[in-house]
Write a protein that holds these residues in place. Structure first.
Motif, PDB file in Angstrom:
ATOM      1  N   LYS A   2       0.835  -1.192   0.000  1.00  0.00           N
ATOM      2  CA  LYS A   2       0.000   0.000   0.000  1.00  0.00           C
ATOM      3  C   LYS A   2       0.867   1.237   0.000  1.00  0.00           C
ATOM      4  N   PHE A   3       0.277   2.297  -0.433  1.00  0.00           N
ATOM      5  CA  PHE A   3       0.936   3.590  -0.493  1.00  0.00           C
ATOM      6  C   PHE A   3       0.372   4.407   0.651  1.00  0.00           C
ATOM      7  N   GLN A   4       1.231   4.814   1.575  1.00  0.00           N
ATOM      8  CA  GLN A   4       0.771   5.590   2.718  1.00  0.00           C
ATOM      9  C   GLN A   4       1.559   6.881   2.827  1.00  0.00           C
ATOM     10  N   VAL A   5       0.906   7.865   3.357  1.00  0.00           N
ATOM     11  CA  VAL A   5       1.563   9.129   3.665  1.00  0.00           C
ATOM     12  C   VAL A   5       1.394   9.347   5.159  1.00  0.00           C
ATOM     13  N   ARG A   6       2.472   9.574   5.832  1.00  0.00           N
ATOM     14  CA  ARG A   6       2.429   9.839   7.266  1.00  0.00           C
ATOM     15  C   ARG A   6       2.634  11.338   7.495  1.00  0.00           C
ATOM     16  N   VAL A   7       1.832  11.895   8.365  1.00  0.00           N
ATOM     17  CA  VAL A   7       1.929  13.311   8.698  1.00  0.00           C
ATOM     18  C   VAL A   7       2.450  13.415  10.120  1.00  0.00           C
ATOM     19  N   VAL A  41      -7.746  12.111  -7.153  1.00  0.00           N
ATOM     20  CA  VAL A  41      -8.788  11.494  -7.984  1.00  0.00           C
ATOM     21  C   VAL A  41      -8.625  11.774  -9.484  1.00  0.00           C
ATOM     22  N   PRO A  42      -8.482  13.035  -9.928  1.00  0.00           N
ATOM     23  CA  PRO A  42      -8.391  13.264 -11.382  1.00  0.00           C
ATOM     24  C   PRO A  42      -7.251  12.502 -12.074  1.00  0.00           C
ATOM     25  N   PRO A  43      -6.002  12.539 -11.528  1.00  0.00           N
ATOM     26  CA  PRO A  43      -4.962  11.773 -12.221  1.00  0.00           C
ATOM     27  C   PRO A  43      -5.185  10.256 -12.143  1.00  0.00           C
ATOM     28  N   ALA A  44      -5.787   9.789 -11.056  1.00  0.00           N
ATOM     29  CA  ALA A  44      -6.073   8.345 -10.956  1.00  0.00           C
ATOM     30  C   ALA A  44      -7.127   7.945 -11.983  1.00  0.00           C
ATOM     31  N   PHE A 102      -1.689   4.181  -6.987  1.00  0.00           N
ATOM     32  CA  PHE A 102      -0.386   4.478  -6.383  1.00  0.00           C
ATOM     33  C   PHE A 102       0.386   5.505  -7.205  1.00  0.00           C
ATOM     34  N   ARG A 103       0.338   5.358  -8.527  1.00  0.00           N
ATOM     35  CA  ARG A 103       1.047   6.315  -9.383  1.00  0.00           C
ATOM     36  C   ARG A 103       0.470   7.716  -9.227  1.00  0.00           C
ATOM     37  N   ALA A 104      -0.840   7.820  -9.159  1.00  0.00           N
ATOM     38  CA  ALA A 104      -1.477   9.132  -8.999  1.00  0.00           C
ATOM     39  C   ALA A 104      -1.116   9.742  -7.644  1.00  0.00           C
ATOM     40  N   ALA A 105      -1.144   8.933  -6.597  1.00  0.00           N
ATOM     41  CA  ALA A 105      -0.800   9.439  -5.261  1.00  0.00           C
ATOM     42  C   ALA A 105       0.650   9.906  -5.222  1.00  0.00           C
ATOM     43  N   TYR A 106       1.524   9.140  -5.833  1.00  0.00           N
ATOM     44  CA  TYR A 106       2.945   9.524  -5.854  1.00  0.00           C
ATOM     45  C   TYR A 106       3.149  10.817  -6.650  1.00  0.00           C
ATOM     46  N   ALA A 107       2.486  10.916  -7.788  1.00  0.00           N
ATOM     47  CA  ALA A 107       2.642  12.090  -8.636  1.00  0.00           C
ATOM     48  C   ALA A 107       2.116  13.362  -7.961  1.00  0.00           C
ATOM     49  N   MET A 108       1.111  13.222  -7.117  1.00  0.00           N
ATOM     50  CA  MET A 108       0.478  14.383  -6.486  1.00  0.00           C
ATOM     51  C   MET A 108       0.982  14.656  -5.071  1.00  0.00           C
ATOM     52  N   ARG A 109       1.997  13.943  -4.625  1.00  0.00           N
ATOM     53  CA  ARG A 109       2.420  14.017  -3.218  1.00  0.00           C
ATOM     54  C   ARG A 109       2.753  15.434  -2.762  1.00  0.00           C
TER      55      ARG A 109
END
Length: 130
Positions: A2-7, A41-44, A102-109
């Motif tokens: 999974k692709f996670q972002v920790r804050v 959402v849009p890039p995904a 995952f690609r969309a999330a990475y691209a928009m990080r």
């Protein structure tokens, strides 16, 4: 996988909001999560494989006070059971992974990190000053 972002400090922020028992703050945090996830959402959708377009249409943000996710596979009560095998692959069936979420999330990080910071700052500023 999974692709996670920790804050950093997010857990403490959630606890502080919960301790205030202010439902408005909790709603604001949930909304900040949803708006941040909506950036992916849009890039995904654009990268999702399209035969009928229903998989791309099913990509949507989901949020709670604890965090947010971008889901694919369920839209308007119609579950797309093939969303997981399309995204993660299914070697036994000859389906190669197409990790569009995952690609969309990475691209928009960077964009969602900046946006989340702005939303949380505004939430705190509006509620601390009032």
């Amino acid at each position: 996988m999974k692709f996670q972002v920790r804050v950093e400090g997010h857990k403490e922020l959630r606890k502080a909001i919960r301790d205030t028992k202010d439902k408005g703050l909790a709603r604001g945090l949930r909304q900040a999560h949803k708006e941040t996830a909506a950036l992916v959402v849009p890039p995904a959708r654009a990268d999702a494989p399209k035969q009928s377009g229903s998989l791309a249409a099913s990509v949507a943000p989901s949020s709670s006070v604890n965090g947010a996710v971008v889901r694919a596979g369920s839209a308007k009560g119609r579950t797309k059971f093939y969303a997981g095998p399309i995204h993660f692959g299914w070697p036994r069936r000859g389906i190669k992974p197409h990790a569009f979420l995952f690609r969309a999330a990475y691209a928009m990080r960077e964009q969602y990190a900046t946006r989340f910071r702005e939303l949380i700052s505004a939430l705190m500023r509006d509620n601390i000053e009032s």
